[in-house]
Enzyme design. Structure first.
Site, PDB file in Angstrom:
ATOM      1  N   GLY A 144       0.840  -1.204   0.000  1.00  8.63           N
ATOM      2  CA  GLY A 144       0.000   0.000   0.000  1.00  8.63           C
ATOM      3  C   GLY A 144       0.863   1.237   0.000  1.00  8.63           C
ATOM      4  O   GLY A 144       2.032   1.191  -0.387  1.00  8.63           O
ATOM      5  N   CYS A 156       3.841   4.952  16.310  1.00  6.30           N
ATOM      6  CA  CYS A 156       4.890   4.072  16.843  1.00  6.30           C
ATOM      7  C   CYS A 156       5.993   3.660  15.872  1.00  6.30           C
ATOM      8  O   CYS A 156       7.157   3.641  16.255  1.00  6.30           O
ATOM      9  CB  CYS A 156       4.246   2.815  17.430  1.00  6.30           C
TER      10      CYS A 156
HETATM   11  N1  LIG Z   1      -0.526   4.230  20.780  1.00  9.19           N
HETATM   12  C1  LIG Z   1      -0.142   2.990  20.605  1.00  9.19           C
HETATM   13  O1  LIG Z   1      -0.706   2.261  19.770  1.00  9.19           O
HETATM   14  C2  LIG Z   1       0.976   2.412  21.418  1.00  9.19           C
HETATM   15  C3  LIG Z   1       1.173   1.020  21.427  1.00  9.19           C
HETATM   16  C4  LIG Z   1       2.206   0.504  22.177  1.00  9.19           C
HETATM   17  C5  LIG Z   1       3.040   1.341  22.902  1.00  9.19           C
HETATM   18  N2  LIG Z   1       2.832   2.684  22.868  1.00  9.19           N
HETATM   19  C6  LIG Z   1       3.712   3.535  23.676  1.00  9.19           C
HETATM   20  O2  LIG Z   1       3.007   3.911  24.849  1.00  9.19           O
HETATM   21  C7  LIG Z   1       3.352   5.249  25.239  1.00  9.19           C
HETATM   22  C8  LIG Z   1       2.095   6.095  25.306  1.00  9.19           C
HETATM   23  O3  LIG Z   1       1.543   6.173  24.003  1.00  9.19           O
HETATM   24  P1  LIG Z   1       0.102   6.797  23.734  1.00  9.19           P
HETATM   25  O4  LIG Z   1      -0.198   6.549  22.304  1.00  9.19           O
HETATM   26  O5  LIG Z   1      -0.845   6.325  24.772  1.00  9.19           O
HETATM   27  O6  LIG Z   1       0.417   8.352  23.970  1.00  9.19           O
HETATM   28  P2  LIG Z   1      -0.638   9.545  24.095  1.00  9.19           P
HETATM   29  O7  LIG Z   1       0.077  10.722  23.585  1.00  9.19           O
HETATM   30  O8  LIG Z   1      -1.928   9.138  23.480  1.00  9.19           O
HETATM   31  O9  LIG Z   1      -0.876   9.676  25.666  1.00  9.19           O
HETATM   32  C9  LIG Z   1       0.086  10.137  26.543  1.00  9.19           C
HETATM   33  C10 LIG Z   1      -0.635  10.798  27.710  1.00  9.19           C
HETATM   34  O10 LIG Z   1       0.329  11.136  28.703  1.00  9.19           O
HETATM   35  C11 LIG Z   1      -0.057  12.384  29.269  1.00  9.19           C
HETATM   36  N3  LIG Z   1       1.109  13.003  29.914  1.00  9.19           N
HETATM   37  C12 LIG Z   1       2.164  13.614  29.341  1.00  9.19           C
HETATM   38  N4  LIG Z   1       3.009  14.075  30.286  1.00  9.19           N
HETATM   39  C13 LIG Z   1       2.473  13.733  31.478  1.00  9.19           C
HETATM   40  C14 LIG Z   1       2.878  13.919  32.816  1.00  9.19           C
HETATM   41  N5  LIG Z   1       4.023  14.539  33.114  1.00  9.19           N
HETATM   42  N6  LIG Z   1       2.080  13.440  33.794  1.00  9.19           N
HETATM   43  C15 LIG Z   1       0.922  12.803  33.499  1.00  9.19           C
HETATM   44  N7  LIG Z   1       0.488  12.608  32.248  1.00  9.19           N
HETATM   45  C16 LIG Z   1       1.259  13.067  31.249  1.00  9.19           C
HETATM   46  C17 LIG Z   1      -0.570  13.171  28.088  1.00  9.19           C
HETATM   47  O11 LIG Z   1      -1.380  14.255  28.499  1.00  9.19           O
HETATM   48  C18 LIG Z   1      -1.343  12.093  27.339  1.00  9.19           C
HETATM   49  O12 LIG Z   1      -2.692  12.029  27.759  1.00  9.19           O
HETATM   50  C19 LIG Z   1       4.372   5.727  24.210  1.00  9.19           C
HETATM   51  O13 LIG Z   1       5.656   5.496  24.700  1.00  9.19           O
HETATM   52  C20 LIG Z   1       4.109   4.843  23.016  1.00  9.19           C
HETATM   53  O14 LIG Z   1       5.245   4.666  22.215  1.00  9.19           O
HETATM   54  C21 LIG Z   1       1.803   3.230  22.154  1.00  9.19           C
END
Ligand SMILES: NC(=O)c1ccc[n+]([C@@H]2O[C@H](COP(=O)([O-])OP(=O)(O)OC[C@H]3O[C@@H](n4cnc5c(N)ncnc54)[C@H](O)[C@@H]3O)[C@@H](O)[C@H]2O)c1
Length: 470
Positions: free
Chosen positions: A292, A299
């Protein structure tokens, strides 16, 4: 168990809600007060199938509360998850400032009387477990009042037993099926230096590992014949590497089939047939083998770039990962090239983008190909229309400068277009009446960036059909 989840994004909110559904007492923390207010008012800040319903059940059970006060969440928790964002920086290194702030904050809020486990769920570079332990310790030290004349710091009377253990528990959920991925995972990975941390987390995850919970029917039913979940227990560095290696492999698998798709176009083969033919080989498998316009999302690029950044620190050159990124970049450009081939001049042409989210069933636009494609088309003087079942509002909010006309549905999108591009493979797009779409258009070009349609049916509907690698 009493659990605190810090970060209520895609990972933290789903994790917290599922753990609450399983019967744990969860406090979910976020520094974004608007998010907390919305959650406390019964809302849900993201689109994720089934999440609203599961949130409602957890709220009803009284097992889930939301707060912006980290100390309040940490106070009674036996397990504290760090699930904040680690977005990419231009250098490729992830921005760890949120992890740092939270680790220090946890340290400052810890009551030294009890042992608890601090779990890195955020995707963090190898070695971050040790780094987080150091920050938590510094956070604890920052709150210790040293009596006058007693020196400075907590180590005055020899190293005391620290009131916490650090573990790594990488997350593998996929947006769009995050609840099922959490409740019915392929595996759970736990990394820690101290076996007590593994023991506590094994207890936390017992309902999932042994599948003893009642499935939330109508939200995420248990897959047929789904049994016990494999548990991988390992050291911190290996757990951290497992996450990066998994994402790097998946991104490489897609870039591989995209490379094959480009060759298919040259030699006159059909990549969909080729993928079917090779995917039936058990060693290869058919998943993540769809050619695609390339992968996107929060990520893959971030994690591949982070792994490359780690490699650079050690003077190692990751040839394969460089190529994975390069192929993906080129693949986004392919859409523009195909449009140029079909329409010749793009200035003054109207192009409709079918789909904006980086993949179906989510409103996530992070590193979405749609935004790059829209920007490139606008720069070249085309007019751009777009339709997405859930991501249009997010697009308007995140990219107010993007001069895109948002349509009401697929046919409205097609209205007046010279070409339509399938950007996201939303299942409902398959149900579109192609003849109606064609009739609404000014031109006849369909660039199927996800090989969603059968070329023959598209041609029968009157389209000049261009797929990827077909
Ligand atoms: N999104 C995915 O599909 C996925 C899958 C696996 C792993 N991850 C990993 O998980 C982690 C989170 O990803 P996500 O997609 O949920 O991110 P996101 O950006 O959706 O959420 C992060 C949250 O953390 C909050 N935050 C930031 N600083 C903060 C602080 N000091 N205190 C409290 N809250 C705070 C933000 O306000 C936000 O709501 C990342 O490291 C990502 O790589 C994500």
């Amino acid at each position: 168990m009493d659990v605190c989840v810090v970060g209520t994004g895609y990972v933290g909110l789903v994790t917290g809600t599922c753990l609450a559904y399983l019967g744990h007492a969860v406090t979910a923390i976020d520094s974004d007060q608007r998010k907390i207010d919305l959650l406390n008012a019964g809302g849900c800040p993201i689109f994720e199938p089934g999440l609203r319903e599961l949130l409602a059940r957890a709220r009803k059970q009284g097992s889930l509360r939301f707060s912006s006060d980290l100390a309040r969440g940490v106070a009674s928790a036996e397990v504290v998850f760090i699930a904040v964002g680690t977005p990419p920086q231009p250098s490729g290194d992830p921005d760890l400032s949120a992890v740092e702030a939270v680790a220090r904050g946890i340290g400052a809020a810890l009551d030294p009387g009890r042992l608890r486990v601090i779990v890195n769920k955020s995707t963090v570079p190898i070695g971050s477990g040790n780094w987080v332990a150091m920050l938590v310790e510094e956070g604890i030290a920052s709150t210790v009042v040293v009596p006058a004349g007693k020196g400075s710091g907590v180590l005055v009377e020899g190293p005391p037993e620290l009131p916490f253990l650090v573990a790594s528990n990488p997350e593998f959920l996929r947006e769009g099926s995050a609840i099922a991925d959490t409740l019915y995972p392929d595996r759970i990975v736990l990394g820690a230096q101290d076996s007590r941390a593994i023991g506590i987390l094994r207890q936390l995850y017992a309902p999932i590992l042994e599948q003893t919970f009642r499935a939330p029917e109508g939200v995420a039913s248990r897959p047929e014949a789904f049994g016990a979940v494999p548990l991988v227990t390992t050291d911190l560095a290996s757990a951290e590497m497992i996450k990066y290696a998994a994402n790097a492999f998946l991104a490489t698998k897609i870039s591989f089939i995209n490379e094959v798709s480009n060759l298919c176009e040259k030699v006159g083969a059909d990549v969909v047939e080729v993928a079917r033919g090779i995917g039936l080989d058990g060693r290869i498998g058919h998943r993540f083998l769809d050619a695609g316009l390339g992968w996107g999302g929060s990520c893959f690029r971030k994690d591949v770039s982070a792994l490359m950044a780690i490699s650079r620190e050690y003077g190692y050159q990751t040839r394969l990962l460089n190529a994975t990124l390069e192929v993906n970049e080129a693949q986004r450009q392919t859409v523009i090239t195909k449009l140029q081939e079909a329409l010749k001049i793009l200035k003054g042409k109207v192009v409709g983008l079918l789909g904006l989210a980086f993949k179906p069933n989510t409103d996530d636009l992070r590193d979405a190909p749609s935004v790059d494609i829209a920007r490139a088309l606008l720069k070249m003087g085309a007019r751009v229309k777009a339709f997405d079942p859930v991501a249009m509002k997010v697009c308007q909010d995140l990219h107010p400068d993007l001069d895109v006309h948002y349509a009401e549905d697929g046919v409205d999108l097609a209205w007046g277009c010279d070409a339509v591009v399938v950007v996201t493979e939303w299942p409902e797009f398959r149900q579109l009446d192609l003849e109606m779409v064609r009739k609404a258009m000014r031109g006849d070009v369909l660039i199927d960036g996800r090989n969603l349609f059968e070329p023959e049916s598209a041609r029968q509907a009157g389209f000049h059909y261009v797929g990827i690698g077909r």
